[in-house]
Scaffold this motif. Sequence first.
Motif, short mmCIF file in Angstrom:
data_model
loop_
_atom_site.label_atom_id
_atom_site.label_comp_id
_atom_site.label_asym_id
_atom_site.label_seq_id
_atom_site.Cartn_x
_atom_site.Cartn_y
_atom_site.Cartn_z
N ARG C 175 0.64 -1.11 -0.10
CA ARG C 175 0.09 0.14 -0.14
C ARG C 175 0.83 1.20 0.02
NH1 ARG C 175 -2.83 -3.28 -1.20
NH2 ARG C 175 -4.85 -4.24 -0.12
N ASN C 176 0.46 2.37 -0.45
CA ASN C 176 1.26 3.57 -0.56
C ASN C 176 1.42 3.93 1.09
OD1 ASN C 176 1.02 4.13 -3.33
ND2 ASN C 176 -0.92 5.04 -3.37
N GLY C 177 2.51 4.41 1.07
CA GLY C 177 3.06 4.80 2.62
C GLY C 177 3.73 3.56 3.33
N MET C 178 3.45 2.63 2.85
CA MET C 178 4.27 1.24 3.69
C MET C 178 6.09 1.74 3.47
SD MET C 178 2.85 -2.28 2.84
CE MET C 178 1.51 -3.03 3.52
N GLU C 179 6.77 1.61 4.54
CA GLU C 179 8.04 1.64 4.27
C GLU C 179 8.81 0.56 4.84
OE1 GLU C 179 8.04 6.72 5.23
OE2 GLU C 179 9.29 5.32 6.43
N ALA C 180 9.82 0.21 4.02
CA ALA C 180 10.80 -0.71 4.47
C ALA C 180 12.23 0.12 4.24
CB ALA C 180 10.86 -2.00 3.52
N LEU C 181 12.87 0.00 5.36
CA LEU C 181 14.51 0.64 5.25
C LEU C 181 15.46 -0.21 4.96
CD1 LEU C 181 16.02 3.53 5.16
CD2 LEU C 181 16.12 3.31 7.61
N ARG C 237 28.68 2.32 1.74
CA ARG C 237 27.22 1.78 2.59
C ARG C 237 26.26 3.02 2.41
NH1 ARG C 237 29.06 0.47 7.62
NH2 ARG C 237 28.54 -1.73 7.71
N PHE C 238 25.11 2.62 2.11
CA PHE C 238 23.98 3.59 1.92
C PHE C 238 22.66 2.83 2.06
CE2 PHE C 238 22.18 2.35 -1.94
CZ PHE C 238 23.37 1.78 -2.67
N ARG C 239 21.53 3.78 2.24
CA ARG C 239 20.42 3.24 2.62
C ARG C 239 19.40 3.60 1.46
NH1 ARG C 239 18.90 5.75 8.23
NH2 ARG C 239 20.94 5.48 9.56
N LEU C 240 18.56 2.36 1.31
CA LEU C 240 17.40 2.45 0.18
C LEU C 240 16.27 2.60 1.22
CD1 LEU C 240 18.24 0.05 -2.50
CD2 LEU C 240 18.21 2.74 -2.64
N LEU C 241 15.11 3.47 1.04
CA LEU C 241 13.97 3.60 1.60
C LEU C 241 13.03 3.24 0.67
CD1 LEU C 241 12.18 4.55 4.08
CD2 LEU C 241 12.07 6.67 3.18
N PHE C 242 12.06 2.16 0.85
CA PHE C 242 11.37 1.70 -0.13
C PHE C 242 9.83 2.14 0.18
CE2 PHE C 242 13.43 -1.27 -3.15
CZ PHE C 242 14.60 -1.38 -2.48
N ARG C 243 9.27 3.20 -0.27
CA ARG C 243 8.08 3.73 0.21
C ARG C 243 7.33 4.15 -1.27
NH1 ARG C 243 8.93 8.67 2.73
NH2 ARG C 243 8.42 9.46 0.77
N PRO C 244 6.40 2.92 -1.43
CA PRO C 244 5.54 3.36 -2.89
C PRO C 244 4.58 4.38 -2.73
CG PRO C 244 4.81 1.33 -1.63
CD PRO C 244 5.94 1.98 -0.95
N GLU C 245 4.51 5.33 -3.90
CA GLU C 245 3.67 6.21 -4.03
C GLU C 245 2.52 6.23 -5.06
OE1 GLU C 245 5.91 9.77 -4.04
OE2 GLU C 245 6.58 9.52 -2.13
N ASP C 246 2.73 5.38 -5.83
CA ASP C 246 2.05 5.20 -7.20
C ASP C 246 1.06 4.05 -7.25
OD1 ASP C 246 4.38 3.07 -9.06
OD2 ASP C 246 4.02 3.04 -7.04
N LEU C 247 0.70 3.49 -6.09
CA LEU C 247 -0.10 2.32 -6.05
C LEU C 247 -1.65 2.88 -6.02
CD1 LEU C 247 1.49 0.08 -3.57
CD2 LEU C 247 1.43 -0.20 -5.94
#
Lengths: 172, 431, 249
Positions: C175-181, C237-247
């Motif tokens: 869902r939009n707004g879910m976040e996995a870092l 080393r860096f981070r990826l924040l997965f947070r969909p906005e297009d669903l």
Amino acid sequence: MKHLPVAGKALTVLFTAAFLVACSSSDTKDDEAAAAAEAAAAARAAEEAAAAEASRGQERLREAAVAVGNVFYFEFDSSSLLPEAQQALDAHIALLSSNDDKVRLEGHTDERGTREYNMALGERRANAVRDYMVLNGIASYRIETVSYGEEQPVAYGSGESNWSQNRRVELK
Amino acid sequence: MRFFSKLAAVLLLSLASITASAQLTIEITQGIDNPTAIAVVPFAWQSGGTAPEDIAGVVQSDLSRSGQFAPVDRADMLGFPSTQGDVFYRDWRALQTEYLLIGRVSVAGEMRIDYELYDVNRQTMVEGGTVTGSPNEARMLAHRVSDKVYEKLTGIPGAFATRLLYVSVTRNPTGKDYYRLTLADSDGARPIVLLESREPVLAPAWSPNGREIAYVSFETTRPAIYRQNLMTGAREQLTNFTGLNGAPAWSPDGNTMAMVLSKDGSPDIYLMDLASKRLTRVTRHYAIDTEPTWMPDGKSLLFTSDRGGRPQIYRYDLRTGATERVTFEGSYNARARVAQDGRNVVLVHQRSGKFAIAIHDLVTNRLQVLTSTELDESPSIAPNGSMVLYSTKYRDRGILAAVSVDGGVKFRLPAREGDVREPAWSPYMSQ
Amino acid sequence: MSGSVYAKPVMPRIMLLPAATTVAMHVALVAALTMNWSGFEEKTIQVKPQPKVINAKLVDVESFRPKPKPKPRAAAPRPVSKPAPKPKPKPVATKPKPEVKPTPKPTPKPVETAKPEPRMTEEELAALTRADLARALDEEEDFVAEATAEEMAASYAALIQQTVVNYWSRPPSARNGMEALLSIQLIPTGEVVSVSVLKSSGNGAFDRSAINAVEKAGSFPELKNLPPREFERTFRRFRLLFRPEDLRY
């Protein structure tokens, strides 16, 4: 005969008259019978003629009804009777006015749209025909209406040439 | 000096760790949603003789049909492992598959299926389990494995171990058509004829516990609503009114049947208490009110009405008795079915003269057309809300087709002889 | 007071250097802790069309002025700024700037000027110019290199972003707004050597889809072209924040 009294003369005349009448009436009895028979025959003939006339009339009505067909068509999404349909119905109404037949009106639609809504649409069309008939003197208890919706098309393809054949009420 | 070297080192490290916390974060806000590559290896048959069913084949078809997965071709597999020890991740990475499903099947009275799902990249087992049941229900057991795998990888329960009802019509050019009410598995397999008639049969509906069905039959030359027990075949005629008797819909608690009757003048929605057979009238309008369907909480009904001129969806609140219009987009919206989430409503929508399946979101009130076919009707939504089954025409014949709720996956069900129509997707089958 | 019984402890010379080092370390530590860290917050990069960056350098006479001492360079790495890196204005506010009435018309520059100093003669100006020009250009080059490095990092980050986007297949329960870092570790060849979840979305399938997106990408070979300093600074080393906005929702 000179020395017969007047009464005797009268009686003789009477008896002669009676005899003459009787003779003639025994002819008339046959005649009467004949005449009665003739009358009866005439009456029967008249009746038969009348009946023949009536059935010829009904026949004409039936032929007229058959000639116009028992299927009445409708525009898409409409339950209004077209003028041609009304004219055709008039012939059926005339026939039904002359007898006691019961009829069954079956409403149909083309395939477009949803099934249950089309059931209701088919019923609306059958009701439109029924209402017109009732308006023109046919008792409503003689008319049964059923809708088949889109379930029983006469033409299976798509396109207006098929659909227009399916939007109908059938009179049975 | 050594002490101070150590101290210096400690201080430098602490500096370094502080500066390391100032990190780049990249946001990923979109995706491409390609299907997930999965290898479903033929399950090992561990009893005598030949396996009664290709379990892995059923699972592979299920996952593929969902549109979420791209199964690896069997011909491309380098081996058929059936236990963890046989799995060489290198072989599967070479195929660029993300997941690997293996299993073992045996029958000893009961049929038993053990399965394990592996993440090929991370080389870990994601899930393992067992399903058991009657060997006659081998396909259903396979569907249960599909449900488990699907749920693990998508977060949504699978709806493969479910069934369908539909009506199959064989045209008879010289006489009356044949109508067959048919029950099949969700993939169309194992069809069983429940009712055969020379008069129309339509509007099949499931009871919420999946044990009974209802439908409309013209077998008495007039339409009437029937209820039938699937196991026993026992039937009950529920209505015999003049006019329409149609569109039966079970309430979520199974106690009430919504239906359409026109006995009181025009087609209206009625509720029948199934125990007492008492009728309650819901709509009182001279327009056509039909096609009732229940909201999952059982507190309101959606139905089709042309009281506004042309068919639109309306909602009736059972508690307040209030009726309000739901659809405003387009000139024809009918035959609503609500997903279990109470939010998504699939319906038939007319646009540019074509009838398509659309989905209406009750929260945003937005409508989205899902199908590109033209003469669509009778949408039925899967119990997990993911797919919509509907009937349409293909090459002048009635067929069933499916589309995913986001419109991304579309397929047609294999055509049988005759016309197929009026699909009804079962609820989750109780074990 | 003199002649105390106890000997006054004398700092042996040999201890001076380590002591000084220790103090310097402490100062640096304290400085690091108390400095303004706003410049070091994690910067995020979003998929927005990158505006064209016009490298208009404003040259002015100020740069030829004598500088009291070279300005201290920040020891910590400077992360990428969003969205379009512009050349940072020189931090000149810390030093007093002599106000010179320019003979060539100066182009306006957003520099805070300090109190004016007495005017220099033109000869003095000329003398200073040559010596300082070189130094100024060095600083300018470093500055340019700094800006270019930032731009480079931004464009590599955008490349990583686009690659991951192309591999991310969201599960139906997303869902939009879910976040996995996720925390990502690379080696200089661009290969991903480690992916781990720093913060879960709460939805296992969603987390897994994020990890899979990175695993499927596997490597970002273009990063080989990064100068090592830049790679270490930003991309080791860096981070990826997965947070969909297009669903859909």
